[in-house]
Motif scaffolding. Structure first.
Motif, PDB file in Angstrom:
ATOM      1  N   VAL A  36       0.826  -1.212   0.000  1.00 23.92           N
ATOM      2  CA  VAL A  36       0.000   0.000   0.000  1.00 23.92           C
ATOM      3  C   VAL A  36       0.860   1.262   0.000  1.00 23.92           C
ATOM      4  N   ILE A  37       2.016   1.204   0.646  1.00 22.57           N
ATOM      5  CA  ILE A  37       2.901   2.372   0.617  1.00 22.57           C
ATOM      6  C   ILE A  37       3.432   2.579  -0.800  1.00 22.57           C
ATOM      7  N   ALA A  38       3.781   1.497  -1.472  1.00 19.63           N
ATOM      8  CA  ALA A  38       4.214   1.604  -2.868  1.00 19.63           C
ATOM      9  C   ALA A  38       3.104   2.173  -3.741  1.00 19.63           C
ATOM     10  N   ARG A  75       7.625   5.696   7.415  1.00 19.35           N
ATOM     11  CA  ARG A  75       7.356   6.194   6.063  1.00 19.35           C
ATOM     12  C   ARG A  75       6.037   6.963   5.985  1.00 19.35           C
ATOM     13  N   VAL A  76       5.012   6.474   6.672  1.00 21.95           N
ATOM     14  CA  VAL A  76       3.711   7.156   6.697  1.00 21.95           C
ATOM     15  C   VAL A  76       3.173   7.102   8.131  1.00 21.95           C
ATOM     16  N   ALA A 214      -8.259   0.925  -1.004  1.00 21.99           N
ATOM     17  CA  ALA A 214      -6.852   1.257  -1.208  1.00 21.99           C
ATOM     18  C   ALA A 214      -5.933   0.090  -0.881  1.00 21.99           C
ATOM     19  N   ASN A 215      -6.462  -0.965  -0.250  1.00 22.78           N
ATOM     20  CA  ASN A 215      -5.655  -2.168  -0.050  1.00 22.78           C
ATOM     21  C   ASN A 215      -5.201  -2.771  -1.375  1.00 22.78           C
ATOM     22  N   ALA A 216      -6.028  -2.632  -2.417  1.00 22.52           N
ATOM     23  CA  ALA A 216      -5.694  -3.226  -3.716  1.00 22.52           C
ATOM     24  C   ALA A 216      -5.671  -2.208  -4.840  1.00 22.52           C
ATOM     25  N   LEU A 217      -6.310  -1.057  -4.648  1.00 20.77           N
ATOM     26  CA  LEU A 217      -6.467  -0.077  -5.733  1.00 20.77           C
ATOM     27  C   LEU A 217      -5.879   1.278  -5.358  1.00 20.77           C
ATOM     28  N   ALA A 218      -4.804   1.268  -4.608  1.00 20.50           N
ATOM     29  CA  ALA A 218      -4.260   2.517  -4.059  1.00 20.50           C
ATOM     30  C   ALA A 218      -3.961   3.584  -5.115  1.00 20.50           C
ATOM     31  N   PRO A 219      -3.310   3.263  -6.237  1.00 15.66           N
ATOM     32  CA  PRO A 219      -3.008   4.336  -7.200  1.00 15.66           C
ATOM     33  C   PRO A 219      -4.249   5.089  -7.686  1.00 15.66           C
TER      34      PRO A 219
END
Length: 299
Positions: A36-38, A75-76, A214-219
């Motif tokens: 998710v950070i990526a 990082r976050v 956002a677990n799978a569709l973050a971008p």
């Protein structure tokens, strides 16, 4: 914690468990943190509703938090979610989370009970006062059986020093607008808690959204926020509309298994939901798969 960093897209991180023992799977949890950070998220909520927080005892919750913090390496911002019914348990759990290094404590209103505003204020104030140096979020979710009023949330925001924001999962935009109106004299950070309302929330003045997808569709999720912040309002709305069918179809599944279903469909190794929940099957699963495939085809 620099509260100015509390903004954007926060993901309630799924909690992978061993499919046999149902113990938290540290390795897969670490993988999900990196994933998710990526993808660009601005923060992680450990043990939100879609993280199945209600399935784990306090030791398991703190263990999972420690794994996430260790993998994150600052990082976050890391939020720690909890929903204690008993105030004393909330105090102990909040103190443990703060000691472990959580940046923010997020507190769901007590489920099953139907407290008065006086009782709710005391509940939140007692827990928040026990961790005075840690920011606290109010997590408002009517799924527990009742709602919090805008006036009560404003009272907490103004009178409890470290209550600095909230996640609103009511979907009631009038309520959200009233909360923002009543707290606009202070730096109170409102977040929407429904993935279909990211854009509308930002139009009202929210600081971001807490989004299970956002677990799978973050971008894609992050692009709704980023485009809005950059003044591309049409682009932000278009990204929101692109997401909505893939999110709405998940309502066919039993709560909260859809988030892990979605991850599984998109090839993420997050394991099964915790019993008694089961992975979706049949039409429910196939409908989710079809909408996610459409979403990928249009990328």
């Amino acid at each position: 914690m620099d509260v100015n960093k509390i903004k954007g897209i926060i993901v309630p991180l799924v909690t992978p468990v061993n499919d046999t023992t149902e113990d938290i799977d540290d390795g897969r949890l670490r993988q999900q943190v990196d994933h998710v950070i990526a993808g660009g998220v601005h923060g992680i909520l450990a043990f939100g509703s879609n993280s199945e927080f209600y399935m784990f005892d306090d030791d398991e919750l703190i263990h999972g938090l420690e794994v996430i913090l260790d993998q994150n390496q600052h990082r976050v911002p890391i939020f720690f979610g909890m929903g204690p019914i008993r105030t004393r348990r909330g105090v102990r759990l909040a103190q443990r989370a703060a000691k472990a290094g959580a940046d923010v404590i997020s507190i769901l209103q007590p489920m099953f009970l139907k407290p008065t505003d006086e009782e709710l204020f005391l509940h939140y104030k007692t827990i928040a006062d026990s961790v005075p140096d840690t920011p606290v979020f109010v997590y408002h979710n009517p799924r527990v059986g009742y709602r919090l009023s805008a006036e009560l949330i404003s009272k907490m925001a103004h009178e409890i020093p470290n209550v600095i924001g909230m996640k609103d999962s009511s979907g009631d935009m009038t309520l959200l607008s009233e909360i923002i109106r009543l707290t606009e004299d202070i730096d109170f950070r409102t977040f929407t808690g429904k993935d279909t309302l990211i854009y509308l929330g930002l139009c009202l003045g929210t600081y971001g959204s807490v989004c299970s997808t956002a677990n799978a569709l973050a971008p894609l999720i992050v692009s709704i926020y980023d485009k809005f912040e950059n003044g591309d309002y049409r682009g932000s709305r278009a990204a929101q509309f692109k997401l909505n069918p893939a999110r709405l179809v998940q309502n066919e599944a039993s709560f909260p298994v859809a988030t892990k279903d979605m991850c599984r469909i998109l090839g993420l190794d997050v394991g099964k939901p915790v019993l008694p929940n089961l992975p979706s099957e049949g039409k429910v699963y196939e409908d989710m798969k079809a909408q996610l495939q459409k979403l990928q085809e249009h990328e």
